[in-house]
Design a protein around this motif. Structure first.
Motif, PDB file in Angstrom:
ATOM      1  N   GLY A 848       0.820  -1.214   0.000  1.00 11.67           N
ATOM      2  CA  GLY A 848       0.000   0.000   0.000  1.00 11.67           C
ATOM      3  C   GLY A 848       0.847   1.253   0.000  1.00 11.67           C
ATOM      4  O   GLY A 848       0.323   2.361   0.018  1.00 11.67           O
ATOM      5  N   ASN A 849       2.170   1.108   0.018  1.00 13.07           N
ATOM      6  CA  ASN A 849       3.102   2.245   0.060  1.00 13.07           C
ATOM      7  C   ASN A 849       2.734   3.226   1.182  1.00 13.07           C
ATOM      8  O   ASN A 849       2.902   4.430   1.051  1.00 13.07           O
ATOM      9  CB  ASN A 849       3.120   2.980  -1.281  1.00 13.07           C
ATOM     10  CG  ASN A 849       4.482   3.598  -1.561  1.00 13.07           C
ATOM     11  OD1 ASN A 849       5.470   2.880  -1.666  1.00 13.07           O
ATOM     12  ND2 ASN A 849       4.544   4.908  -1.643  1.00 13.07           N
ATOM     13  N   GLY A 850       2.207   2.687   2.280  1.00 11.78           N
ATOM     14  CA  GLY A 850       1.831   3.551   3.405  1.00 11.78           C
ATOM     15  C   GLY A 850       0.349   3.520   3.679  1.00 11.78           C
ATOM     16  O   GLY A 850      -0.098   3.833   4.778  1.00 11.78           O
ATOM     17  N   HIS A 851      -0.431   3.146   2.690  1.00  7.62           N
ATOM     18  CA  HIS A 851      -1.866   2.978   2.899  1.00  7.62           C
ATOM     19  C   HIS A 851      -2.067   1.598   3.527  1.00  7.62           C
ATOM     20  O   HIS A 851      -1.410   0.638   3.126  1.00  7.62           O
ATOM     21  CB  HIS A 851      -2.567   3.060   1.540  1.00  7.62           C
ATOM     22  CG  HIS A 851      -4.049   2.938   1.623  1.00  7.62           C
ATOM     23  ND1 HIS A 851      -4.847   3.979   2.016  1.00  7.62           N
ATOM     24  CD2 HIS A 851      -4.863   1.900   1.377  1.00  7.62           C
ATOM     25  CE1 HIS A 851      -6.110   3.573   1.992  1.00  7.62           C
ATOM     26  NE2 HIS A 851      -6.147   2.322   1.614  1.00  7.62           N
ATOM     27  N   PRO A 852      -2.959   1.462   4.541  1.00  6.66           N
ATOM     28  CA  PRO A 852      -3.094   0.159   5.210  1.00  6.66           C
ATOM     29  C   PRO A 852      -3.724  -0.882   4.294  1.00  6.66           C
ATOM     30  O   PRO A 852      -4.919  -0.840   4.013  1.00  6.66           O
ATOM     31  CB  PRO A 852      -3.992   0.468   6.413  1.00  6.66           C
ATOM     32  CG  PRO A 852      -4.663   1.745   6.107  1.00  6.66           C
ATOM     33  CD  PRO A 852      -3.802   2.488   5.140  1.00  6.66           C
ATOM     34  N   LEU A 853      -2.925  -1.772   3.835  1.00  9.31           N
ATOM     35  CA  LEU A 853      -3.386  -2.732   2.837  1.00  9.31           C
ATOM     36  C   LEU A 853      -2.563  -4.008   2.959  1.00  9.31           C
ATOM     37  O   LEU A 853      -1.339  -3.964   3.133  1.00  9.31           O
ATOM     38  CB  LEU A 853      -3.188  -2.109   1.444  1.00  9.31           C
ATOM     39  CG  LEU A 853      -3.472  -2.963   0.217  1.00  9.31           C
ATOM     40  CD1 LEU A 853      -4.897  -3.488   0.234  1.00  9.31           C
ATOM     41  CD2 LEU A 853      -3.249  -2.135  -1.044  1.00  9.31           C
ATOM     42  N   ALA A 854      -3.258  -5.144   2.910  1.00  6.80           N
ATOM     43  CA  ALA A 854      -2.576  -6.433   2.868  1.00  6.80           C
ATOM     44  C   ALA A 854      -3.386  -7.353   1.959  1.00  6.80           C
ATOM     45  O   ALA A 854      -4.578  -7.125   1.738  1.00  6.80           O
ATOM     46  CB  ALA A 854      -2.446  -7.026   4.256  1.00  6.80           C
TER      47      ALA A 854
END
Ligand code: PLP
Length: 1003
Positions: A848-854
């Protein structure tokens, strides 16, 4: 040996000290280090046979004077003989009578060999020297008045010896120095003389301290050169050694005098003499050694020892008056004589100056361009003209004047000219030393007070001043000061020239447009200076945040001249201590902070970050900003999608499938189904549930020291957390296997079978789970264990483990949170290196390059086993915004060839680290692939060097490089930067790490 035995016996006989003796260096005298049975150390000094008694007597009395004053000054005590004599005449083994005396040994090693020579240490030295001079002020001895070539008061002898210097350029330098010195002599003679140490050179100062604590001056030794002189001569002598080969000599001198001033206040007259006296001392040194070289032409040491002094005398670019201003500022004294009177007069006149902009600006709005408040410029390393012309456009209000802050740290000074070192992360000038008034081009400016034109120029450079005027003013008491007006329309060149007078209130220039003002949005940069010495016509408009003690004093807030209060136009940055205090108040104690002195980071760009003062840091640690901090494409996607809609996976959106297709295009074919989540923990938690759903079993096998997240389930398979003191401990459905570390583990690199042998360790683990009735749900591992110490398992390890796990019916989970998405350069995922085929792959952080994402990716079969009719839903997992951002990250990795970059720059960095390994014994192991690197630091016995690792990490931060530390004993440096890292950054990391490892060897 015979000599040692002789003095050993004398020490025992007369002083009652039984000790082992070692000969120390000494030019004329015999010096021995004597270590007694109880470990106590002494220095035995057997003087040269012709040594005059007064010389020893003077030193003994001075040392005893110092110790009776009990000031804590770190000078050695004189050890008296058994019958209370300070000094004896004893024949040496050749029957020459020698004066012999004994001193206590002080801790530490000489300053010359100490590193780093921090400003804090130099400040401490200043304090010690101030204290020494204070204590010696009332010391009297006839020997102090001798004729002595090293007494700076008598240094005039150098002039008669200049002919010994054959190189004309060098002779000129010394001639200049002696000429300046002779101008000083009358004033010097008026200063009070006192007993001074007179030789605080870098071998007469001892430094102690451990890796984990600050260094301090532990000894000031050798009073053999004492004489009577003004105390500033004494300080200048110490200063002459401090500056040699120092990368920032001015700052070092400021630290030295500030320390001295704190204990024994100096006058401005004395401070102004420091520089010429320092240079004179170096002149005395080089002339003296040149004469000695002539006498001993075969002794190369004489020439070698001169080299640093000549280097300094030839290469330094220090401006004497600017240095004086700096030293005065460091001591809190007026930067030039009269500066305090000017400030008082300006204060008194506030409200009575002619309005610069032609009207009252006390209500004009302020616009902040600070690092914290503003996003100008987009790229803090390059300000294109189009951006410069628009700076502050958000504060535009129909041509109304708005003001820019004094003392404001800004990133708009982006060009290399503002850098103070070779790297992007070197010190940089950021803090604005003026007030700006923004208004439309063409607006007329009026002189706030009468002044004489000092400079009227056009500076054409990109982002320079364009038209610029400096006026020189005088207070009624006759004190001068200056004001600068930058970014003007150069039309004034037709009217004004240096020497012309501009009357108070006269229209004298106007604002330029970007075509003529250096390229900026129209405004005037209005700066006050109390002196122009050393800056003449070329004033710095911004200063290094760490040098503001000086710039703030030379160029104070010009608010009075604008008839506004200082506080209106003075920038107030967010105070880090206040943020820290609130953090303690509002958050739990186990929310940890990195570094002894935590960082507050408010901007980022690619692989650099900036603190609240605009200091740049090379981010060699954070893997989350995978494609770089503040990537413009990521900014654009976020803004675009937030304008549209941001909802969840209960509705269709093409971004969801586009993201899934992009991920699956990178995966082996058997992995077909994606689940979108918010964090690595959530994804690993889901992976555990899936493994259980698919197998009907409960037990998990996982390597020791692993980390998979902070949720209850993920934590249960994270030995790195549950096995810590106060950790929840190991669940009985979890079996640990030794991490496949072939540097420190059970099977080493010299064992060709090590991959298989490590893999075989899962057999008993599986058997144990089966025996306990849990069965085997699966195996979970970070593909390359990261918190375990950046470990690269031997090739084939994971494939062999997976085979065993599958054979026992378990599911193989690859946690690729740290290793995936091209970081490894050669491989997109870590399991490719291991030739292993996981059943579930977990992706997090960087995606996410800093966005909360998995993301969890698995096989159709496992997804079907998990699909038991109960809805799976993660509110934010797979939001429209997340899907667009995740896909953008993967696209950027491809479009910008970041995987390739990781390979190239990673290889270069590894090569640099390999060189360091050959130079520094504490580098035990290097490992890693691409930009996933570990440097294992060891002690001489090969054990883990935790303290060194902590020292290196903190020192790297002081040099503006962020790296981490990992491993069970926290002794592995972790380098894991954004994939945008460039060659020059790899060079910086290698160069600085090399310096710091060399420091470690100085402890
Ligand atoms: C290998 C690994 N897995 C999982 C996680 C947990 O991810 P998150 O912090 O996003 O929950 C981390 C975090 O550091 C990690 O390093």
């Amino acid at each position: 040996m015979q000599q040692v035995r002789h003095w050993q016996a004398a020490l025992k006989e007369h002083w009652g000290i039984e000790a082992e003796l070692t000969r120390l260096d000494g030019e004329y005298d015999l010096n021995f280090l004597a270590i007694g049975g109880d470990g106590q150390g002494f220095i035995l000094k057997a003087m040269r046979p012709d040594c005059e008694a007064w010389l020893v007597d003077m030193q003994v009395k001075a040392f005893e004077h110092i110790s009776t004053q009990q000031t804590g000054l770190p000078c050695p005590k004189v050890i008296r003989t058994s019958n209370n004599q300070a000094c004896l005449t004893i024949p040496d083994e050749a029957a020459n009578a020698r004066l012999v005396w004994v001193l206590e040994q002080l801790p530490g090693r000489c300053y010359a060999l100490a590193a780093p020579k921090s400003n804090a240490l130099i400040h401490d030295l200043g304090q010690v020297l101030g204290n020494a001079a204070k204590v010696l002020a009332d010391f009297q001895h006839d020997g102090l008045d001798r004729a002595f070539k090293w007494n700076l008061m008598q240094a005039g002898w150098v002039s008669a010896q200049l002919a010994c210097i054959t190189d004309a350029a060098r002779r000129d330098i010394i001639e200049n120095i002696t000429a300046e010195f002779s101008k000083l002599e009358a004033a010097l003679a008026k200063l009070p003389s006192q007993a001074v140490h007179n030789d605080a050179n870098d071998y007469n100062i001892l430094v102690a301290g451990a890796l984990s604590e600050p260094r301090y001056v532990s000894g000031l030794i050798d009073l053999g050169d004492m004489c009577k002189a003004p105390r500033i001569c004494d300080l200048a002598i110490a200063a002459a050694y401090i500056v040699l080969d120092h990368p920032a000599p001015e700052a070092a001198l400021a630290a030295l005098v500030a320390g001295y001033h704190a204990t024994y206040p100096l006058s401005t007259t004395e401070l102004d003499m420091l520089w010429p006296l320092l240079r004179m001392r170096l002149a005395v040194s080089v002339v003296n050694s040149t004469m000695m070289a002539a006498e001993n032409p075969d002794d190369p040491y004489v020439t070698v020892s001169q080299a640093p002094a000549w280097r300094f005398l030839t290469d330094n670019t220090i401006h004497a008056d600017l240095l004086s201003a700096r030293l005065r500022a460091a001591c809190g004294l007026p930067v030039v004589d009269g500066a305090d009177r000017v400030l008082a007069w300006l204060e008194q006149q506030r409200g009575h100056f002619a309005p610069l902009m032609g009207s009252d600006i006390s209500d004009a709005p302020m616009g902040s361009l600070s690092v914290e408040n503003s996003t100008w410029p987009q790229n803090p390393f390059h300000m294109p003209l189009e951006e410069a012309a628009k700076v502050g456009e958000e504060f535009e209000d129909g041509g109304r004047i708005w003001l820019g802050y004094y003392y404001e740290p800004r990133l708009i000074y982006a060009e290399p000219a503002f850098r103070k070192g070779p790297w992007k992360a070197s010190d940089r000038r950021t803090v604005h030393l003026a007030v700006d008034a923004f208004a439309p081009a063409g607006r007329t400016l009026f002189a706030p007070l009468r002044g004489e034109v000092f400079v009227a120029e056009y500076r054409a450079g990109h982002l320079d001043y364009g038209g610029v005027i400096i006026l020189r003013h005088q207070t009624p008491e006759g004190d001068s000061f200056y004001t600068l007006y930058g970014h003007l329309d150069p039309e004034f060149l037709n009217r004004l020239k240096p020497g012309d007078v501009v009357e108070q209130g006269a229209e004298f220039c106007r604002l330029g447009d970007p075509s003529m003002n250096g390229g900026w949005a129209p405004h005037v940069h209005f700066q006050l200076a109390l002196t122009t010495e050393g800056i003449e016509a070329d004033w710095p408009g911004v200063g290094d945040p760490d040098e503001m003690y000086m710039w703030e004093a030379i160029c104070p807030n010009p608010a009075a001249l604008l008839n506004v209060p200082d506080r209106k136009v003075c920038y107030q940055p967010t105070e880090k201590p206040a943020v820290l205090a609130k953090r303690h108040a509002h958050f739990g104690g186990n929310l940890s902070l990195t570094y002894d002195d935590p960082l507050m980071l408010v901007r980022g760009w690619k692989h650099h970050m900036f603190d609240e003062w605009g200091r740049p840091y090379l981010d060699a640690y954070n893997n989350v900003p995978h494609v770089g901090h503040a990537h413009p494409r990521i900014q654009a996607i976020a803004a675009d999608q937030l304008k549209r809609v941001n909802t969840n996976t209960r509705y269709l959106h093409p971004a969801q499938t586009a993201f899934a297709e992009k991920i699956l295009s990178k995966m082996p074919e058997h992995l077909e189904v994606c689940f979108f989540l918010n964090s690595g923990s959530e994804a690993n938690e889901l992976a555990l549930r899936m493994a259980r759903a698919h197998t009907g079993a409960r037990g998990m096998v996982t390597p020791d020291h692993g980390y998979h997240g902070n949720t209850t389930g993920a934590l249960s398979v994270s030995a790195y957390k549950f096995n810590k003191p106060n950790g929840v401990g190991q669940a009985d459905w979890v079996e640990l296997v030794e991490v496949a570390d072939d540097y420190r583990g059970s099977f080493r690199r010299d064992d060709a079978q090590r991959a298989q042998k490590f893999a075989d360790l899962v057999d008993p683990a599986i058997a144990s789970l089966q025996q306990k009735g849990h069965g085997l749900a699966g195996f979970i591992a970070e593909t390359f264990p990261s918190v375990g110490g950046q470990i690269i398992p031997p090739e084939g390890y994971l494939a062999a483990v997976y085979e065993k796990v599958r054979a026992a019916g378990g599911v193989c989970i690859a946690d690729e949170v740290q290793t995936g998405l091209g970081r490894l350069g050669e491989f997109y995922f870590g399991f490719e290196h291991q030739k292993a085929k996981p059943d579930i792959v977990v992706l997090g952080k960087p995606i996410g390059n800093g966005h909360p994402l998995a993301v969890l990716v698995t096989t159709r079969e496992i997804a079907e086993s998990f699909d038991n009719g109960i809805e799976f839903f993660s509110t934010f997992g797979g939001s429209t915004l997340s899907c667009r951002l995740g896909k953008e990250v993967l696209d950027i990795v491809d479009d910008e060839h970041l995987q390739d970059n990781a390979k190239q720059v990673g290889t270069l960095l590894m090569r640099g680290l390999q060189t360091l390994q050959t130079q520094h014994a504490c580098v035990g192991d290097l490992r890693g692939i691409g930009l996933f690197l570990g440097v294992e630091l060891i002690k001489p016995d090969g054990s883990e060097a935790t303290e060194i690792c902590s020292y290196v990490k903190n020192r790297m931060r002081e040099h503006r490089i962020l790296i981490g530390s990992e491993g069970p004993k926290d002794n592995i440096l972790k380098i894991r930067p954004p994939l945008t890292l460039e060659e020059e950054d790899a060079e910086m990391i290698t160069a600085i790490l090399g310096q710091i490892l060399a420091e470690v060897e100085c402890f």
